[in-house]
Design a protein around this motif. Structure first.
Motif, PDB file in Angstrom:
ATOM      1  N   ALA A 174      -5.453   1.301 -48.135  1.00 11.15           N
ATOM      2  CA  ALA A 174      -5.354  -0.205 -48.083  1.00 11.15           C
ATOM      3  C   ALA A 174      -6.035  -1.065 -49.782  1.00 11.15           C
ATOM      4  O   ALA A 174      -5.271  -2.248 -49.966  1.00 11.15           O
ATOM      5  N   GLN A 175      -6.213   0.015 -50.034  1.00 10.99           N
ATOM      6  CA  GLN A 175      -6.956  -0.772 -51.767  1.00 10.99           C
ATOM      7  C   GLN A 175      -6.963   0.683 -52.443  1.00 10.99           C
ATOM      8  O   GLN A 175      -8.251   0.722 -53.145  1.00 10.99           O
ATOM      9  N   PRO A 176      -6.158   0.394 -53.581  1.00  5.85           N
ATOM     10  CA  PRO A 176      -5.907   1.981 -54.462  1.00  5.85           C
ATOM     11  C   PRO A 176      -6.659   2.028 -55.555  1.00  5.85           C
ATOM     12  O   PRO A 176      -6.570   3.268 -55.656  1.00  5.85           O
ATOM     13  N   ASP A 177      -7.245   1.003 -56.144  1.00  3.80           N
ATOM     14  CA  ASP A 177      -7.985   1.027 -56.540  1.00  3.80           C
ATOM     15  C   ASP A 177      -9.426   1.512 -56.712  1.00  3.80           C
ATOM     16  O   ASP A 177     -10.005   1.149 -55.778  1.00  3.80           O
ATOM     17  N   ALA A 178      -9.602   2.531 -57.088  1.00  4.93           N
ATOM     18  CA  ALA A 178     -11.352   3.046 -56.808  1.00  4.93           C
ATOM     19  C   ALA A 178     -11.482   3.521 -58.194  1.00  4.93           C
ATOM     20  O   ALA A 178     -11.389   3.176 -59.567  1.00  4.93           O
ATOM     21  N   THR A 189     -15.055  -3.618 -44.456  1.00  4.82           N
ATOM     22  CA  THR A 189     -16.250  -4.187 -44.691  1.00  4.82           C
ATOM     23  C   THR A 189     -16.374  -4.320 -46.040  1.00  4.82           C
ATOM     24  O   THR A 189     -16.236  -5.694 -46.081  1.00  4.82           O
ATOM     25  N   GLY A 190     -14.919  -4.277 -47.081  1.00  9.53           N
ATOM     26  CA  GLY A 190     -15.594  -4.306 -48.119  1.00  9.53           C
ATOM     27  C   GLY A 190     -16.407  -4.063 -49.169  1.00  9.53           C
ATOM     28  O   GLY A 190     -16.478  -4.954 -50.133  1.00  9.53           O
ATOM     29  N   GLN A 191     -17.639  -3.385 -48.584  1.00  8.21           N
ATOM     30  CA  GLN A 191     -18.668  -2.907 -48.784  1.00  8.21           C
ATOM     31  C   GLN A 191     -17.756  -1.033 -50.157  1.00  8.21           C
ATOM     32  O   GLN A 191     -16.921  -0.868 -49.375  1.00  8.21           O
ATOM     33  N   GLU A 192     -18.427  -0.804 -50.777  1.00  7.03           N
ATOM     34  CA  GLU A 192     -18.282   0.206 -52.011  1.00  7.03           C
ATOM     35  C   GLU A 192     -18.977   0.971 -51.119  1.00  7.03           C
ATOM     36  O   GLU A 192     -20.531   1.103 -50.663  1.00  7.03           O
ATOM     37  N   ARG A 193     -18.268   2.525 -50.656  1.00  9.76           N
ATOM     38  CA  ARG A 193     -18.357   3.918 -50.014  1.00  9.76           C
ATOM     39  C   ARG A 193     -18.163   5.213 -51.116  1.00  9.76           C
ATOM     40  O   ARG A 193     -16.742   4.836 -51.546  1.00  9.76           O
ATOM     41  N   SER A 194     -18.143   5.853 -50.781  1.00 10.54           N
ATOM     42  CA  SER A 194     -18.743   6.799 -52.605  1.00 10.54           C
ATOM     43  C   SER A 194     -18.894   7.690 -50.979  1.00 10.54           C
ATOM     44  O   SER A 194     -19.117   8.377 -49.793  1.00 10.54           O
ATOM     45  N   VAL A 195     -18.267   8.922 -51.254  1.00  8.79           N
ATOM     46  CA  VAL A 195     -18.215  10.303 -50.548  1.00  8.79           C
ATOM     47  C   VAL A 195     -17.458  11.234 -52.067  1.00  8.79           C
ATOM     48  O   VAL A 195     -17.345  10.897 -52.934  1.00  8.79           O
ATOM     49  N   ILE A 196     -17.924  12.666 -52.102  1.00  8.24           N
ATOM     50  CA  ILE A 196     -18.021  13.659 -52.736  1.00  8.24           C
ATOM     51  C   ILE A 196     -16.751  14.792 -52.382  1.00  8.24           C
ATOM     52  O   ILE A 196     -16.608  14.955 -51.611  1.00  8.24           O
ATOM     53  N   ILE A 197     -15.869  14.724 -52.902  1.00  6.40           N
ATOM     54  CA  ILE A 197     -14.854  15.531 -52.904  1.00  6.40           C
ATOM     55  C   ILE A 197     -13.970  16.167 -53.658  1.00  6.40           C
ATOM     56  O   ILE A 197     -14.453  16.568 -54.889  1.00  6.40           O
ATOM     57  N   ALA A 198     -12.983  17.008 -53.352  1.00  8.37           N
ATOM     58  CA  ALA A 198     -12.824  18.253 -54.169  1.00  8.37           C
ATOM     59  C   ALA A 198     -11.219  18.196 -54.711  1.00  8.37           C
ATOM     60  O   ALA A 198     -10.130  16.954 -54.330  1.00  8.37           O
ATOM     61  N   TYR A 199     -11.113  18.608 -56.017  1.00  9.55           N
ATOM     62  CA  TYR A 199     -10.638  17.922 -57.343  1.00  9.55           C
ATOM     63  C   TYR A 199      -9.384  19.763 -57.935  1.00  9.55           C
ATOM     64  O   TYR A 199     -10.844  19.939 -58.168  1.00  9.55           O
ATOM     65  N   PHE A 200      -8.808  19.219 -58.730  1.00  9.60           N
ATOM     66  CA  PHE A 200      -8.101  19.944 -59.335  1.00  9.60           C
ATOM     67  C   PHE A 200      -7.183  18.872 -60.673  1.00  9.60           C
ATOM     68  O   PHE A 200      -7.442  17.833 -60.307  1.00  9.60           O
ATOM     69  N   GLU A 201      -6.985  19.502 -62.008  1.00 12.91           N
ATOM     70  CA  GLU A 201      -6.771  18.918 -62.888  1.00 12.91           C
ATOM     71  C   GLU A 201      -5.261  18.697 -62.859  1.00 12.91           C
ATOM     72  O   GLU A 201      -4.476  19.964 -62.998  1.00 12.91           O
TER      73      GLU A 201
END
Length: 161
Positions: A95-99, A57-69
């Motif tokens: 497909a597009q690694p920049d986020a 779509t080329g539209q922004e998509r957001s999701v909440i995910i777990a992480y650590f530093e």
């Protein structure tokens, strides 16, 4: 008594997992980001909001995910709730690694890449410290779970700066 066999990991029903994350995103939206994100602690993962560009779509998509530093990098797992298939956010990043990520302390641009070899093994071991069942849950997926590294990128400068 012979040694105990490890218990097969079990997950809640898919509808429950999807409902939980949907409510989590709703809480984040209703509170305008005041609730729903947290920093990782000792032996505890954090939660971030990742915004990608949809590959179709080329539209922004957001999701909440777990992480650590891991130093300046943020590390997450492309696990789709341990179900088969890759999560849409990971397909978008391939497909597009920049986020952009939003953390409990602010936001920043990132570039995603997959960890491989010794780096993947080291980061997988760090995830294992977060929960001993990690390897068991990973066996529920037909493919290897990608360890995704979100590397910080320079903040874009406004024109004329």
């Amino acid at each position: 008594m012979a040694g105990k066999q490890p218990r097969e990991p079990s997950l809640p029903p898919r509808w429950f997992v999807r409902s939980f994350w949907s409510m989590h995103r709703r809480l984040y939206g209703i509170t305008r980001g005041r609730l729903g994100l947290w920093r990782p602690g000792v032996r505890r993962w954090g939660a971030l909001r990742l915004t990608t560009v949809g590959r179709r779509t080329g539209q922004e998509r957001s999701v909440i995910i777990a992480y650590f530093e891991d130093g300046p990098n943020l590390v997450t797992l492309a696990m789709n709730g341990w179900a088969a298939g890759e999560p849409a956010w990971w397909l978008n990043l391939q497909a597009q690694p920049d986020a952009r990520v939003e953390l409990a302390g602010g936001s920043r641009p990132v570039r995603a890449r997959v960890a491989a070899g010794d780096e993947r093994a080291r980061l997988w071991a760090r995830w294992r410290e977060q929960g001993a069942e990690l390897d068991g849950y990973a066996t529920l997926r037909p493919t290897e779970t990608a360890v995704v590294i979100l590397e910080p990128q320079p903040q874009p400068q406004p024109p004329g700066s």
